[in-house]
Scaffold this active site. Sequence first.
Site, mmCIF file in Angstrom:
data_model
loop_
_atom_site.group_PDB
_atom_site.id
_atom_site.type_symbol
_atom_site.label_atom_id
_atom_site.label_comp_id
_atom_site.label_asym_id
_atom_site.label_seq_id
_atom_site.Cartn_x
_atom_site.Cartn_y
_atom_site.Cartn_z
ATOM 1 N N CYS A 4 0.844 -1.203 0.000
ATOM 2 C CA CYS A 4 0.000 0.000 0.000
ATOM 3 C C CYS A 4 0.885 1.261 0.000
ATOM 4 O O CYS A 4 1.567 1.524 -0.975
ATOM 5 C CB CYS A 4 -0.986 -0.044 1.165
ATOM 6 N N HIS B 91 -3.656 -5.228 0.578
ATOM 7 C CA HIS B 91 -3.078 -5.683 1.859
ATOM 8 C C HIS B 91 -3.052 -7.211 1.948
ATOM 9 O O HIS B 91 -4.053 -7.815 2.351
ATOM 10 C CB HIS B 91 -3.894 -5.105 3.026
ATOM 11 N N GLU C 193 -1.691 -8.998 4.156
ATOM 12 C CA GLU C 193 -1.692 -9.455 5.554
ATOM 13 C C GLU C 193 -3.095 -9.641 6.112
ATOM 14 O O GLU C 193 -3.283 -10.249 7.156
ATOM 15 C CB GLU C 193 -0.895 -8.476 6.426
ATOM 16 N N SER D 140 0.535 -14.322 37.551
ATOM 17 C CA SER D 140 -0.816 -13.773 37.629
ATOM 18 C C SER D 140 -1.860 -14.850 37.366
ATOM 19 O O SER D 140 -3.043 -14.605 37.486
ATOM 20 C CB SER D 140 -0.971 -12.682 36.581
ATOM 21 N N ASP E 223 0.943 -15.470 29.852
ATOM 22 C CA ASP E 223 2.284 -14.916 29.631
ATOM 23 C C ASP E 223 3.210 -15.189 30.818
ATOM 24 O O ASP E 223 4.322 -15.708 30.649
ATOM 25 C CB ASP E 223 2.225 -13.402 29.370
#
Length: 506
Positions: free
Chosen positions: A78, A166, A168, A220, A224
């Site tokens: 783009c 695009h 993606e 937590s 992650d």
Amino acid sequence: MQRIIILDFGSQTTQLIGRRVRELHTFCEILPYDKYPSDDSDVIGVILSGSPLSVYAPDAARPDLSGFLGRLPVLGICYGAQLLSYSLGGLVEPVGTREYGRAELSSIDPSCPLFSGIKAPSQVWMSHGDTITRLPEGYKVTASTESVRFAAFEASDAPVWGVQFHPEVMHTTEGARLLENFVVGICGSRREWTPDSFVESSVQELRTMLGNDKVVLGLSGGVDSSVAAVLLNRAIGSNLTCIFVNHGLLRKHEFEDVMEDYKGLGLNVIGVDASESFLSELAGEADPERKRKIIGRKFVEVFNAEAAKIEGARWLAQGTIYPDRIESSNITGKVIKSHHNVGGLPKEMKLKLCEPLKWLFKDEVRAVGLSLRMPRRMVFRHPFPGPGLAVRILGDITPEKVRILQDVDDIFMRGLRDNGLYEKVWQAGAILLPVRTVGVMGDERTYDRAVVLRAVTSSDAMTADWADLPVGFMRNISNEIINKVKGVNRVCYDISSKPPATIEWE
Ligand code: XMP
């Protein structure tokens, strides 16, 4: 390791380009458009992202591309394509009306390696207000749509390609193929970036970096910090101590369940139940930001007190991931979501920071978790806000309200799991409203609380859509909540997307 550099010109979809490249088992780094690295010995190709800007505007981002153009393969997407064309003497002009949405490549040059295996007609996604009206000398068109003549182009004597659409975005049906043609076919990626290779190299690097040092990590319950803990545990074993604080605003039984899971994984975990002191400090506070501040401050206090007991700790480990760190190009002033990891340890503790997941996207963290043989229920656990149910109890917080919301949330979450819906949504939960509504139960009038169920689909929490859960499922869940949770007589479902709403209500 081989890497692709993605120069960010401020497009909404730049991170998506990064994720698509990683899906091709190729390491990539997203950098602001003017920060191309000085040492590019391991760079195998460069992708220029889209942008909300016009390439011919006086203040447009037009960095010097001469450092890599002609030497390394370059793909402009783009704005990136317009920039290539414009800088080399082509012409870019505004289109009458912004072209946004699906379009179809009606002709494709079969000899162009970018389109290897892709045939016309092929659906693509367009989003542009400018278009290339003349290509630079030595460039040729390789694909067109009805309205965009230069939908794709290549240079005849340099490794340069450009696409106006695009690839993606998933609406470009052959987008993944096109990116694979670039990354693997043209740039020659060896596809060495895999979860197993990441685990192997990280364990080595962590051992070298940490030696015999002691490390503290705040858990937590989320994916992650849990994956970071298991990875570190594999590298340094008992030199890692994890601290899991119960602030009293977790899901029903979550503290006990998660502690069990962690111990099952062989982690050295200290569980601190500080529920009472958190709830007493929160008593009477109804302001969302002040509630967050109290929890944040108290959390650091409790965490620090525990960490200080660990003799000789030299490092603080965190589950920071790549999207938390990507530096924005500042073109649009767009703010990257601030992250909410444990912080604020007193300076005198002089802990160094260790962030073993700092290069990973969320889906890669999950893949690494599976590669580490962590249980699926941990790896695919929904994101949950640090302040927990505090941001889902609107108004002030009391132990009674926490109990009600935990019971409602538990029915909803179990329902999602039992019906195979849990992993189909990004995140789900319940919200307790600060209002009472009239109802009737048996022959009695009730005047009780209303709760809201929220379930969203998303890929990164930056945008989200409400989840279209089956009506029969919603009916059963609503009945079960009203029948079983004393004090609730009304259940609503939140049908707002983000933006303009947010995922959490506070
Ligand atoms: P919003 O509500 O901004 O949430 O759409 C986006 C994502 O972030 C989570 N969230 C938080 N996480 N501390 C956290 O650790 C917070 O204060 C916080 N607020 C929102 C939210 O659950 C969603 O995944």
